[in-house]
Motif scaffolding. Structure first.
Motif, PDB file in Angstrom:
ATOM      1  N   VAL A 154       1.055  -1.094   0.082  1.00 12.55           N
ATOM      2  CA  VAL A 154       0.457   0.081  -0.346  1.00 12.55           C
ATOM      3  C   VAL A 154       0.500   0.921  -0.437  1.00 12.55           C
ATOM      4  CG1 VAL A 154      -1.914   1.239   1.458  1.00 12.55           C
ATOM      5  CG2 VAL A 154      -1.914  -1.363   1.103  1.00 12.55           C
ATOM      6  N   ARG A 156       1.014   5.761  -0.497  1.00 15.26           N
ATOM      7  CA  ARG A 156       0.176   7.486  -0.779  1.00 15.26           C
ATOM      8  C   ARG A 156       1.269   8.058  -1.720  1.00 15.26           C
ATOM      9  NH1 ARG A 156      -0.072   7.932   5.283  1.00 15.26           N
ATOM     10  NH2 ARG A 156      -1.486   6.568   5.346  1.00 15.26           N
ATOM     11  N   ARG A 171      -3.294  10.230  -2.565  1.00  9.28           N
ATOM     12  CA  ARG A 171      -3.917   9.297  -2.610  1.00  9.28           C
ATOM     13  C   ARG A 171      -3.414   8.324  -1.906  1.00  9.28           C
ATOM     14  NH1 ARG A 171      -2.005   9.908  -7.286  1.00  9.28           N
ATOM     15  NH2 ARG A 171      -1.441   8.007  -8.985  1.00  9.28           N
ATOM     16  N   GLU A 172      -3.691   6.836  -1.951  1.00  6.42           N
ATOM     17  CA  GLU A 172      -3.677   5.801  -1.186  1.00  6.42           C
ATOM     18  C   GLU A 172      -4.581   4.975  -2.552  1.00  6.42           C
ATOM     19  OE1 GLU A 172      -4.201   3.280   2.751  1.00  6.42           O
ATOM     20  OE2 GLU A 172      -2.886   5.616   3.326  1.00  6.42           O
ATOM     21  N   GLN A 173      -2.984   3.731  -2.065  1.00  4.87           N
ATOM     22  CA  GLN A 173      -3.540   2.941  -3.670  1.00  4.87           C
ATOM     23  C   GLN A 173      -2.837   1.410  -2.909  1.00  4.87           C
ATOM     24  OE1 GLN A 173      -2.850   3.193  -7.539  1.00  4.87           O
ATOM     25  NE2 GLN A 173      -1.351   4.345  -6.859  1.00  4.87           N
ATOM     26  N   HIS A 174      -3.205   0.218  -3.679  1.00  4.49           N
ATOM     27  CA  HIS A 174      -2.495  -0.953  -3.484  1.00  4.49           C
ATOM     28  C   HIS A 174      -2.300  -1.316  -4.616  1.00  4.49           C
ATOM     29  CE1 HIS A 174      -2.920  -5.429  -3.957  1.00  4.49           C
ATOM     30  NE2 HIS A 174      -1.715  -5.468  -2.972  1.00  4.49           N
TER      31      HIS A 174
END
Length: 224
Positions: A154, A156, A171-174
């Protein structure tokens, strides 16, 4: 090769069996090539201890460290770090991405956590082979080690214009990334240079694996 997990194999039993066969064939071919490198690295016509060392165990922790350094440097626009940790071809791509940003803008990258720790990070592929050099001539060959490490994390990222964060940019994403590392190996001493990032590759589909196998067989048929 980044083979998919078995639950993403084709539903057709025939295709699934064919895919498993081609994956196994690729692994055996890779192993035989590795054994060949060990053999030629022996001091005298296959006699003595091989000088080549694969050092597979170092690939995963090295990939994690280089992945973080690359991501931070790309966000910050730090070309010197990118030049140090990436292969020249990949460095040029990343440097071009930095140059295309609006003047005064930068980003901040953060590794929040690793995900799916039961499965990742893992060594998806490892091989040693001779690769054609930059000149493109068949006689210009470079001995390489190559590892593909799959990392699930994950992340950011936030963008800044000058010193101010751009509203809505954080934004935060896998991410599931298959990081390709390469290290040049001396064909005289068989000592390897540092690992560097070549780029990333996708997980391979059934169609891509079949296509690659066909291309490989066609290359073997070509006159030397």
């Amino acid at each position: 090769m980044v083979a998919p997990p078995i639950w993403r194999f084709p539903l057709s039993p025939v295709k699934a069996a064919h895919m498993a066969y081609l994956i196994a064939k690729n692994r055996v071919t890779s192993l035989l090539a590795m054994l060949g490198i060990y053999f030629v690295s022996m001091p005298s016509k296959g006699v003595g201890m091989p000088r080549f060392r694969a050092r597979r165990r170092a690939a995963v922790p090295t990939a994690k460290a280089l992945h973080a350094q690359m991501s931070e440097a790309l966000a910050a626009g730090d070309k010197e770090t990118l030049r140090r940790v990436c292969r020249p071809e990949f460095f040029r791509i990343l440097a071009g991405a930095i140059d295309s940003r609006p003047r005064g803008q930068r980003a901040e990258w953060e590794l929040v956590r690793y995900k799916d720790k039961m499965r990742y990070p893992r060594l998806a592929d490892f091989r040693a082979m001779y690769q054609q050099g930059a000149s493109g001539k068949g006689t210009d060959m470079t001995l390489m080690k190559q590892a593909v490490v799959s990392i699930s994390s994950v992340q950011r990222i936030a963008r800044y214009d000058g010193g101010a964060k751009i509203p809505g940019s954080e934004r935060e994403q896998h991410m599931l990334e298959h990081i390709v590392l390469q290290a040049e190996v001396s064909d005289k001493t068989f000592e390897a240079g540092p690992w560097k990032i070549w780029g990333t590759v996708p997980e391979m589909s059934f169609e891509r694996i079949v296509e690659d196998d066909m291309l490989g067989r066609e290359m073997l048929k070509r006159p030397s």
